[in-house]
Scaffold this motif. Structure first.
Motif, PDB file in Angstrom:
ATOM      1  N   CYS A   1       0.846  -1.187   0.000  1.00 31.98           N
ATOM      2  CA  CYS A   1       0.000   0.000   0.000  1.00 31.98           C
ATOM      3  C   CYS A   1       0.878   1.232   0.000  1.00 31.98           C
ATOM      4  O   CYS A   1       1.907   1.266   0.670  1.00 31.98           O
TER       5      CYS A   1
ATOM      6  N   THR B   1      -5.648   0.548   3.618  1.00 32.11           N
ATOM      7  CA  THR B   1      -5.480  -0.871   3.916  1.00 32.11           C
ATOM      8  C   THR B   1      -5.201  -1.691   2.662  1.00 32.11           C
ATOM      9  O   THR B   1      -4.689  -2.806   2.753  1.00 32.11           O
ATOM     10  N   ASP B   2      -5.546  -1.165   1.500  1.00 28.75           N
ATOM     11  CA  ASP B   2      -5.243  -1.850   0.238  1.00 28.75           C
ATOM     12  C   ASP B   2      -5.281  -0.826  -0.882  1.00 28.75           C
ATOM     13  O   ASP B   2      -6.035   0.155  -0.827  1.00 28.75           O
TER      14      ASP B   2
ATOM     15  N   ARG C   1      -4.887  -0.791  -5.323  1.00 27.49           N
ATOM     16  CA  ARG C   1      -4.660  -1.525  -6.568  1.00 27.49           C
ATOM     17  C   ARG C   1      -4.839  -0.576  -7.747  1.00 27.49           C
ATOM     18  O   ARG C   1      -5.707   0.285  -7.731  1.00 27.49           O
TER      19      ARG C   1
ATOM     20  N   SER D   1      -8.416   1.103  -7.029  1.00 29.02           N
ATOM     21  CA  SER D   1      -9.149   0.708  -5.821  1.00 29.02           C
ATOM     22  C   SER D   1      -8.328   1.133  -4.619  1.00 29.02           C
ATOM     23  O   SER D   1      -7.142   0.815  -4.533  1.00 29.02           O
TER      24      SER D   1
ATOM     25  N   CYS E   1      -8.700   1.116  -0.398  1.00 30.37           N
ATOM     26  CA  CYS E   1      -9.472   0.659   0.757  1.00 30.37           C
ATOM     27  C   CYS E   1      -8.933   1.327   2.011  1.00 30.37           C
ATOM     28  O   CYS E   1      -7.740   1.613   2.110  1.00 30.37           O
ATOM     29  N   ASP E   2      -9.842   1.577   2.962  1.00 34.58           N
ATOM     30  CA  ASP E   2      -9.436   2.166   4.237  1.00 34.58           C
ATOM     31  C   ASP E   2     -10.219   1.534   5.384  1.00 34.58           C
ATOM     32  O   ASP E   2     -11.017   0.626   5.161  1.00 34.58           O
TER      33      ASP E   2
ATOM     34  N   LEU F   1     -16.399  -3.495   3.322  1.00 31.05           N
ATOM     35  CA  LEU F   1     -15.544  -4.679   3.338  1.00 31.05           C
ATOM     36  C   LEU F   1     -15.962  -5.592   4.489  1.00 31.05           C
ATOM     37  O   LEU F   1     -16.268  -5.106   5.581  1.00 31.05           O
TER      38      LEU F   1
ATOM     39  N   LYS G   1     -14.024   0.239   4.082  1.00 36.86           N
ATOM     40  CA  LYS G   1     -14.655   0.321   2.767  1.00 36.86           C
ATOM     41  C   LYS G   1     -13.594   0.300   1.684  1.00 36.86           C
ATOM     42  O   LYS G   1     -12.413   0.506   1.952  1.00 36.86           O
ATOM     43  N   CYS G   2     -14.055   0.069   0.462  1.00 34.15           N
ATOM     44  CA  CYS G   2     -13.189   0.093  -0.705  1.00 34.15           C
ATOM     45  C   CYS G   2     -13.858   0.975  -1.756  1.00 34.15           C
ATOM     46  O   CYS G   2     -15.034   0.768  -2.085  1.00 34.15           O
TER      47      CYS G   2
ATOM     48  N   THR H   1     -13.686   2.033  -5.638  1.00 35.81           N
ATOM     49  CA  THR H   1     -13.127   1.625  -6.915  1.00 35.81           C
ATOM     50  C   THR H   1     -13.668   2.549  -7.991  1.00 35.81           C
ATOM     51  O   THR H   1     -14.873   2.820  -8.032  1.00 35.81           O
TER      52      THR H   1
END
Length: 152
Positions: free
Chosen positions: A23, A81-82, A84, A95, A97-98, A138, A143-144, A146
């Motif tokens: 990340c 947290t992610d 992409r 994308s 995410c947090d 999530l 949440k994510c 995109t």
């Protein structure tokens, strides 16, 4: 006593982390990731008609959206947290995410007294430049978001 077939949990976690996409820690990292993805697609001749040299404004849009999404995740979402990034066809799919379940909101540029507020422009920028904007809860929490940013 040591068993040769036992894997040290610290070594196993380090190996797992090596294969997990990292990340970005800062918006600048996200901007570079988008630039690398678009440049890599162009250099390898990957499918679609994604030519970063012919569309510098479009690539700039994708870089700006990545920067805004990661900034919002850091400032308002409890951290990234992610992350992409994928170039597909004529666009860049991002994308981010947090940890927060809170939906992004547009903040009015002035307060109730008519004074200009700092910030609050990120989400409107994302919504203006991106298509197919999705916000999903999530299962693990948070949440994510995109989005697809067109490159044409």
């Amino acid at each position: 006593m040591s068993d040769r077939n036992t894997i040290d949990p610290v070594v196993a976690q380090r190996d797992a982390d090596r294969h997990r996409p990292c990340c970005p820690r800062r918006p600048a990292d996200a901007r570079r990731a988008v630039e690398r993805a678009v440049t890599g697609r162009r250099d390898t001749g990957g499918g679609g008609s994604c030519d970063a040299d012919a569309m510098p404004d479009a690539v700039s849009d994708a870089v700006l959206v990545a920067s805004e999404l990661t900034t919002n995740a850091i400032l308002h979402g409890g951290g990234i947290t992610d992350f992409r990034v994928e170039v597909e066809g004529f666009g860049v799919r991002l994308s981010v995410c947090d940890r927060s379940h809170d939906l992004p909101v547009a903040v009015p540029p002035t307060d109730e007294r008519g004074r200009r507020r700092p910030g609050g422009r990120g989400w409107p920028i994302v919504c203006r430049l991106a298509r197919d904007v999705r916000v999903a809860d999530l299962p693990s929490g948070g949440k994510c978001i995109t989005v697809l940013v067109p490159l044409s």
